[in-house]
Design a protein around this motif. Structure first.
Motif, PDB file in Angstrom:
ATOM      1  N   ALA A  11       0.972  -1.159  -0.108  1.00 53.42           N
ATOM      2  CA  ALA A  11      -0.018   0.229   0.057  1.00 53.42           C
ATOM      3  C   ALA A  11       0.863   1.500   0.077  1.00 53.42           C
ATOM      4  CB  ALA A  11      -1.003   0.069   1.227  1.00 53.42           C
ATOM      5  N   ALA A  12       0.291   2.231  -0.677  1.00 57.66           N
ATOM      6  CA  ALA A  12       1.380   3.539  -0.668  1.00 57.66           C
ATOM      7  C   ALA A  12       0.219   4.575  -0.824  1.00 57.66           C
ATOM      8  CB  ALA A  12       2.014   3.548  -2.046  1.00 57.66           C
ATOM      9  N   LYS A 109       5.171  15.309  -4.314  1.00 50.91           N
ATOM     10  CA  LYS A 109       6.456  14.485  -4.179  1.00 50.91           C
ATOM     11  C   LYS A 109       6.618  14.012  -5.753  1.00 50.91           C
ATOM     12  CE  LYS A 109       6.753  15.340   0.095  1.00 50.91           C
ATOM     13  NZ  LYS A 109       7.739  16.302   0.747  1.00 50.91           N
ATOM     14  N   ARG A 110       7.765  13.812  -6.067  1.00 51.30           N
ATOM     15  CA  ARG A 110       8.253  13.010  -7.410  1.00 51.30           C
ATOM     16  C   ARG A 110       8.363  11.569  -6.703  1.00 51.30           C
ATOM     17  NH1 ARG A 110      11.014  14.988 -11.744  1.00 51.30           N
ATOM     18  NH2 ARG A 110      12.146  16.513 -10.275  1.00 51.30           N
ATOM     19  N   ARG A 111       7.286  10.864  -6.820  1.00 52.24           N
ATOM     20  CA  ARG A 111       7.271   9.399  -6.410  1.00 52.24           C
ATOM     21  C   ARG A 111       7.014   8.340  -7.640  1.00 52.24           C
ATOM     22  NH1 ARG A 111       4.278   6.913  -1.065  1.00 52.24           N
ATOM     23  NH2 ARG A 111       5.065   4.795  -1.539  1.00 52.24           N
ATOM     24  N   PHE A 112       6.115   8.974  -8.556  1.00 48.61           N
ATOM     25  CA  PHE A 112       5.602   7.813  -9.505  1.00 48.61           C
ATOM     26  C   PHE A 112       6.056   8.028 -10.622  1.00 48.61           C
ATOM     27  CE2 PHE A 112       2.555   7.680  -5.935  1.00 48.61           C
ATOM     28  CZ  PHE A 112       2.491   6.564  -5.486  1.00 48.61           C
ATOM     29  N   THR A 130       9.800   4.433  -2.623  1.00 46.35           N
ATOM     30  CA  THR A 130       9.907   3.483  -1.453  1.00 46.35           C
ATOM     31  C   THR A 130      11.288   2.792  -1.547  1.00 46.35           C
ATOM     32  OG1 THR A 130       7.703   3.250  -1.597  1.00 46.35           O
ATOM     33  CG2 THR A 130       9.104   1.602  -0.520  1.00 46.35           C
ATOM     34  N   ASP A 131      11.921   2.565  -2.959  1.00 45.23           N
ATOM     35  CA  ASP A 131      13.175   1.993  -3.120  1.00 45.23           C
ATOM     36  C   ASP A 131      13.511   2.270  -4.309  1.00 45.23           C
ATOM     37  OD1 ASP A 131      15.671   0.623  -2.978  1.00 45.23           O
ATOM     38  OD2 ASP A 131      14.724  -1.293  -2.296  1.00 45.23           O
ATOM     39  N   PRO A 132      14.266   3.287  -4.462  1.00 48.05           N
ATOM     40  CA  PRO A 132      14.872   3.740  -5.683  1.00 48.05           C
ATOM     41  C   PRO A 132      15.540   2.792  -6.458  1.00 48.05           C
ATOM     42  CG  PRO A 132      15.010   5.584  -3.999  1.00 48.05           C
ATOM     43  CD  PRO A 132      14.896   4.458  -3.423  1.00 48.05           C
ATOM     44  N   PRO A 135      12.507  -0.305  -7.754  1.00 47.26           N
ATOM     45  CA  PRO A 135      11.136   0.308  -8.047  1.00 47.26           C
ATOM     46  C   PRO A 135      10.152  -0.885  -8.063  1.00 47.26           C
ATOM     47  CG  PRO A 135      12.487   1.288  -9.718  1.00 47.26           C
ATOM     48  CD  PRO A 135      13.153  -0.065  -9.155  1.00 47.26           C
ATOM     49  N   SER A 136       8.708  -0.460  -7.736  1.00 40.60           N
ATOM     50  CA  SER A 136       7.527  -1.438  -7.674  1.00 40.60           C
ATOM     51  C   SER A 136       6.400  -0.765  -8.330  1.00 40.60           C
ATOM     52  CB  SER A 136       7.447  -2.021  -6.059  1.00 40.60           C
ATOM     53  OG  SER A 136       6.981  -0.684  -5.261  1.00 40.60           O
ATOM     54  N   LEU A 137       5.519  -1.938  -8.844  1.00 34.52           N
ATOM     55  CA  LEU A 137       4.374  -1.561  -9.610  1.00 34.52           C
ATOM     56  C   LEU A 137       3.099  -1.072  -8.519  1.00 34.52           C
ATOM     57  CD1 LEU A 137       3.357  -1.507 -12.373  1.00 34.52           C
ATOM     58  CD2 LEU A 137       2.382  -3.882 -12.040  1.00 34.52           C
ATOM     59  N   HIS A 138       2.717  -0.047  -9.009  1.00 31.58           N
ATOM     60  CA  HIS A 138       1.856   0.736  -8.002  1.00 31.58           C
ATOM     61  C   HIS A 138       0.219   0.512  -8.573  1.00 31.58           C
ATOM     62  CE1 HIS A 138      -0.034   3.359  -5.357  1.00 31.58           C
ATOM     63  NE2 HIS A 138      -0.531   4.093  -6.394  1.00 31.58           N
ATOM     64  N   LYS A 139      -0.175   0.681 -10.028  1.00 34.49           N
ATOM     65  CA  LYS A 139      -1.109   0.673 -10.484  1.00 34.49           C
ATOM     66  C   LYS A 139      -1.057   0.417 -12.033  1.00 34.49           C
ATOM     67  CE  LYS A 139      -5.539   3.161 -10.607  1.00 34.49           C
ATOM     68  NZ  LYS A 139      -6.398   4.556 -10.098  1.00 34.49           N
TER      69      LYS A 139
END
Length: 493
Positions: A11-12, A109-112, A130-132, A135-139
Motif C-alpha cells: 500500500a502507498a 512529491k516526485r514518487r511515481f 519507496t526503494d529507488p 521500483p515496484s508496480l503501484h497501479k
C-alpha cells in the motif's frame, strides 16, 4: 480504483494533487534550470524502459535500474528489473507524477514514474520512492478504461502538470486511426479524468508535446498514424499522407488549437519537441526524422508562431541499401539546462552531435562522435564521397564489444557533462533497419563524456551496459530517466 488492475503491491499513499505551485520552495525538482544544473547531485541511478515485444521472447517488457555510480561495485550494470504484468505492451517513453513545475508546492512529491505502453494502450504507474534501486508496480490503468472514457489509444509522452494531473499524448484511437488522437488526463490518483484539449481541437496525428506557461502555449508534434508505423516504415505511407509534417500550437492551459505550422517537405516526421528550459524564452526545437532537420519554432512580433530550419543534416549517397540516399534520421535530442548546447542523434548514420545554440537561430557544430550506425566499418553499406569513393566510419569497440544499431535515445546529466545513449527506436523499426544484429542480440547503453568549455564528445571506455546478457534474453533498451528528474522531463513555470 477505476481503471486499475488488481496488482499485489504494498500500500502507498496517493500522490499529491499538486495545488498552487508558486508559494513555497520545497516541492520536487529545482526552482530554476540553472539551480538544477549547478546544485543537482551527480546521477547515481537511471531507469531504462526495456522491450521484449517484437523480439520473439514471450515475456513482459520491464523497467531496468542501472547503476551509474563509478565508485560502486555494480557500476555500469543492471541492478534491478521490474517486469510489467502483460505481454506485448511496447514500453516506450515515461514521465513523472510531479516535477519542477510543482517546485513551489511542498506537498507534491516526485514518487511515481508513468509508463505508457505504446501498442497495448495501458499505462503503468511505478513507485520509485519507496526503494529507488528496486521500483515496484503501484497501479495499472487499463486500455479499455481509457478508450471507453476518452476514445484514445497508443499513449506516448507523459508530463505532469502543476495542478497534480498527468497529461499523456495519444497517437490515435484504439484501432490506430490518426484522426482519433488527443491528450489523456489522469488525476493525481491515476484515474481517467478525460481529455485535455477542447472538443473538435484534435488535428490529425500526434506524438510529443511541451508546454511553456509564461507564453500560455503548448506545442505538439506529429509522427504518424499508428496503423501505419506499427507495421514498419513504408515510404509510400508518407506519400499517402499517413505521416505528419506539422506542429500544433495550443492555448495553455485552455486546450484550444490556435495555430498549425506546416513544416513542408523539409519537416517530415517531426518527433521530439522541446522549448528552451528558461521559461521566459519563446523558442524551441523539433527534430524532423525523415528529412533530418532541426526546426526552430519561435514567437513573432504579432504573437503568432513561426519556424525555420536551424540544422540540416544532409543525406548521404549510399550503396547496398534500400534507397540511393540515406537520411541521418534524427530521432532524439536534448538541450542542456543552461540552454547553451543542443545534442542530437542520427540513428541511421550513427553519430551524436553537439551544437552551440547561444544564438538559437544559428547553431554551431561543436562536437561529434560515432557510436554505431549502418555506415560503420564492417557493414555491407557504404557511402559515396563527392568524388565517388566508397567510405565507412570508424566506430571503436567499448570494453571489447562491437557497437550495434545506432544512437537512439539520449539523456544528459544535470551538469551537462555526460550523455547516456541507448540504441532501440521501436521494435518493428529496429527489426526493419538493423535486423537480428539488434533485435536478436539486444541493446547496449553507452556514456559519452562532454566538453562543456570548448565543445567535444568522447566515448567513456569504462561504461557499457550489455542488454544482450539479460536473464530472460536480449532486450531492447529505449528511454532513460533519473530518479530526481532530468533535462527532458522537467518543465519550469
Amino acid at each position: 480504483m477505476a481503471g486499475a488492475a488488481a496488482v499485489d503491491v504494498p500500500a502507498a499513499p496517493p500522490a499529491s494533487n499538486g495545488g498552487a505551485c508558486c508559494h513555497a520552495t520545497k516541492g520536487p525538482g529545482y526552482a530554476t534550470p540553472l539551480e538544477a544544473m549547478e546544485k543537482g547531485p551527480r546521477e547515481k541511478l537511471i531507469y531504462v524502459t526495456c522491450v521484449y515485444n517484437g523480439t520473439g521472447i514471450n515475456k513482459p517488457d520491464y523497467l531496468a535500474t542501472v547503476d551509474l555510480d563509478p565508485n560502486s561495485p555494480t557500476y555500469s550494470q543492471v541492478i534491478h528489473r521490474l517486469p510489467v504484468i502483460h505481454i506485448g505492451d511496447e514500453l516506450h517513453h515515461s514521465g513523472w507524477n510531479s516535477c519542477s513545475s510543482c517546485h513551489g508546492d511542498p506537498s507534491a512529491k516526485r514518487r511515481f514514474l508513468i509508463l505508457p505502453s505504446l501498442l497495448s494502450g495501458r499505462v503503468y504507474v511505478v513507485d520509485t520512492a519507496t526503494d529507488p534501486r528496486a521500483p515496484s508496480l503501484h497501479k495499472v490503468v487499463q486500455a479499455e478504461d481509457i478508450a471507453e472514457k476518452t476514445g484514445l489509444g497508443f499513449p506516448h509522452t507523459s508530463h505532469c502538470l502543476a495542478s497534480g494531473d498527468i497529461m499523456i499524448s495519444c497517437l490515435g484511437d484504439k484501432e490506430g486511426n490518426a484522426s482519433g488522437n488527443g491528450f489523456l488526463l489522469l488525476d493525481s490518483e491515476f484515474n481517467v479524468k478525460g481529455r485535455w484539449e477542447k472538443p473538435g481541437h484534435s488535428p490529425l496525428f500526434g506524438y510529443d508535446f511541451w508546454y511553456q506557461p509564461r507564453h500560455k502555449t503548448m506545442i505538439s508534434s506529429t509522427w504518424g498514424a499508428p496503423a501505419a508505423f506499427r507495421t514498419g516504415f513504408n515510404l509510400q505511407h508518407v506519400q499517402d499522407g499517413l505521416y505528419g509534417r506539422h506542429l500544433h500550437v495550443y492555448d495553455w492551459p485552455g486546450g484550444e488549437l490556435k495555430q498549425t505550422l506546416d513544416l513542408g517537405e523539409t519537416g517530415l516526421l517531426p518527433l521530439e519537441v522541446r522549448f528552451l528550459h528558461d521559461p521566459s524564452k519563446d523558442t524551441g526545437y523539433v527534430g524532423c526524422a525523415l528529412t533530418s532537420n532541426m526546426v526552430r519554432f519561435f514567437k513573432t512580433a504579432d504573437g503568432s508562431w513561426s519556424h525555420e530550419v536551424a540544422i540540416d543534416v544532409k543525406p548521404l549517397k549510399v550503396r547496398n541499401w534500400i534507397l540511393p540516399e540515406m537520411p541521418g534520421l534524427i530521432t532524439d535530442f536534448v538541450l542542456s539546462l543552461d540552454d547553451r548546447y543542443l545534442y542530437l542523434v542520427n540513428w541511421l548514420h550513427g553519430d551524436i552531435r553537439q551544437y552551440n545554440i547561444e544564438d538559437p537561430a544559428k547553431p554551431v557544430l561543436a562536437g561529434q562522435v560515432w557510436v554505431g550506425g549502418l555506415l560503420q566499418k564492417g557493414s555491407d553499406v557504404v557511402y559515396l564521397t563527392d568524388d565517388g569513393q566508397e567510405q565507412q566510419y570508424s566506430v571503436p569497440q567499448v570494453k571489447g564489444h562491437r557497437l550495434r544499431g545506432g544512437p537512439q535515445m539520449i539523456q544528459l546529466s544535470l551538469d551537462g557533462k555526460r550523455i547516456y545513449v541507448t540504441n532501440s527506436l521501436f521494435s518493428r523499426w529496429d527489426e526493419q533497419f538493423y535486423g537480428d544484429d539488434l533485435v536478436k542480440k539486444g541493446s547496449h547503453m553507452l556514456q559519452i563524456d562532454v566538453d562543456t568549455e570548448k565543445g567535444g564528445l568522447a566515448i567513456n571506455p569504462n561504461f557499457f551496459v550489455d542488454f544482450s546478457k539479460e536473464p530472460d534474453g536480449p532486450a531492447l533498451a529505449h528511454e532513460m530517466r533519473y530518479p530526481g528528474g532530468d533535462c527532458t522531463s522537467d518543465i519550469w513555470i
